[in-house]
Design an enzyme around this catalytic site. Structure first.
Site, short mmCIF file in Angstrom:
data_model
loop_
_atom_site.label_atom_id
_atom_site.label_comp_id
_atom_site.label_asym_id
_atom_site.label_seq_id
_atom_site.Cartn_x
_atom_site.Cartn_y
_atom_site.Cartn_z
N GLY A 13 0.68 -22.26 1.04
CA GLY A 13 -0.70 -22.19 1.44
C GLY A 13 -1.65 -23.09 0.93
O GLY A 13 -2.77 -23.00 0.92
N SER A 14 -1.13 -24.12 -0.12
CA SER A 14 -2.12 -24.91 -1.03
C SER A 14 -2.71 -25.95 -0.03
O SER A 14 -3.87 -26.31 -0.43
CB SER A 14 -1.19 -25.81 -1.95
N MET A 90 6.77 -23.80 8.95
CA MET A 90 8.18 -24.59 9.10
C MET A 90 8.92 -24.00 10.12
O MET A 90 10.00 -23.81 9.95
CB MET A 90 8.78 -24.12 7.67
N ARG A 91 8.04 -24.24 11.30
CA ARG A 91 8.89 -23.86 12.66
C ARG A 91 8.52 -24.90 13.61
O ARG A 91 7.38 -25.35 13.66
CB ARG A 91 8.46 -22.36 13.19
N ASN A 113 -0.17 -32.16 12.07
CA ASN A 113 0.73 -31.79 10.95
C ASN A 113 0.67 -32.59 9.78
O ASN A 113 0.36 -33.79 9.81
CB ASN A 113 2.34 -31.76 11.51
N HIS A 115 3.20 -34.27 6.54
CA HIS A 115 4.47 -34.04 6.35
C HIS A 115 4.65 -34.88 5.13
O HIS A 115 4.06 -36.06 4.91
CB HIS A 115 5.40 -34.81 7.29
C1 GAR Z 1 3.83 -29.21 1.98
O1 GAR Z 1 4.53 -30.07 1.11
C2 GAR Z 1 3.85 -29.77 3.35
O2 GAR Z 1 3.78 -31.36 3.53
C3 GAR Z 1 5.16 -29.46 3.80
O3 GAR Z 1 5.30 -28.20 3.37
C4 GAR Z 1 4.69 -27.92 2.29
C5 GAR Z 1 3.79 -26.83 2.55
O4 GAR Z 1 3.01 -26.41 1.28
N1 GAR Z 1 5.20 -29.67 5.32
C6 GAR Z 1 6.58 -30.03 5.72
O5 GAR Z 1 7.70 -30.29 5.06
C7 GAR Z 1 6.70 -30.23 7.39
N2 GAR Z 1 7.76 -30.86 7.67
P1 GAR Z 1 1.69 -25.65 1.28
O6 GAR Z 1 1.96 -24.33 1.94
O7 GAR Z 1 1.35 -25.41 -0.32
O8 GAR Z 1 0.76 -26.26 1.97
#
Ligand code: GAR
Length: 209
Positions: A13-14, A90-91, A113, A115
């Site tokens: 959740g950052s 992540m879905r 989104n 990425h």
């Molecule tokens: C982040 O690095 C985001 O870019 C990535 O998941 C992480 C979630 O971190 N997303 C993906 O890889 C999408 N394919 P967070 O929960 O701390 O925001």
């Protein structure tokens, strides 16, 4: 205008926190109407508590994809929203899900989104590791609209960061995450003010979805 957001989170959740903090700091004219979390152990729940955000945990475990999505859609539809923001969700969303939120007169979905790579390089759930192991010297972050393919769809913005020869994977991720936290709120504010430019037209997110 003030953007009404739903944020969808699976883990830490950052990015949710970066968005919530940018609203508190008045760098982003938005309200987080709802946070959807698909995992009851997600650290993102603590972020919701810290910022007093309205959240719903809708576990996907033991549910068919279609049934889980139906529950999520029902919750999202119970709020007046302009945009659905995926922040480490992540879905993969199905076409049926996306079609429930289609913009009028336009084949874009109001779902965005972030990425952690310069798409189209390194899609998927391990982008930092894959880019690092490939040996890239420059990597970056992409914010894009979502379609039914993984980490695909109209690129809204990208920002890069450099890898030093002695950077560890953790250093590399930390550099990227810092860029993520700056980029996502900035992009949201930009599309709030200036809309989304697509096929020679600008679309403003001023309708409820
Ligand atoms: C982040 O690095 C985001 O870019 C990535 O998941 C992480 C979630 O971190 N997303 C993906 O890889 C999408 N394919 P967070 O929960 O701390 O925001």
């Amino acid at each position: 205008m003030v953007l009404n957001l739903a944020v969808m989170v699976s883990g830490r959740g950052s990015n949710l926190e970066a968005i919530a903090q940018s609203i508190v700091d008045k760098r982003l004219d938005a309200r987080i109407k709802l946070v959807i979390i698909n995992n009851d152990e997600a650290k993102g729940i603590d972020v919701c508590k810290k910022y007093s955000l309205n959240y719903e945990i809708i576990e996907h475990k033991n549910l068919k994809r279609q049934d889980h999505e139906a529950k999520v859609i029902e919750k999202l539809k119970s709020h007046e929203l302009n945009l659905i923001v995926l922040a480490g969700y992540m879905r993969v969303l199905t076409k049926d899900f996306l079609n429930s939120f289609k913009l009028d007169n336009c084949d874009l979905y109001p779902v965005i989104n972030i990425h952690p790579s310069l798409l189209p390089a390194f899609p998927g759930s391990n982008a930092y590791e894959e880019a690092f192991n490939y040996g890239v010297k420059v990597s970056g972050i992409t914010v894009h609209l979502v379609d039914e393919k993984v980490d695909n769809g109209l690129i809204i913005d990208q920002a890069c960061f450099y890898r030093d020869n002695n950077d560890s994977l953790d250093d590399f991720k930390a550099k990227g995450l810092k860029v993520e936290h700056e980029l996502y709120p900035k992009v949201l504010q930009d599309i709030n003010k200036n809309g989304i430019y697509y096929q020679h037209k600008t679309y403003y997110l001023n309708q409820y979805i």
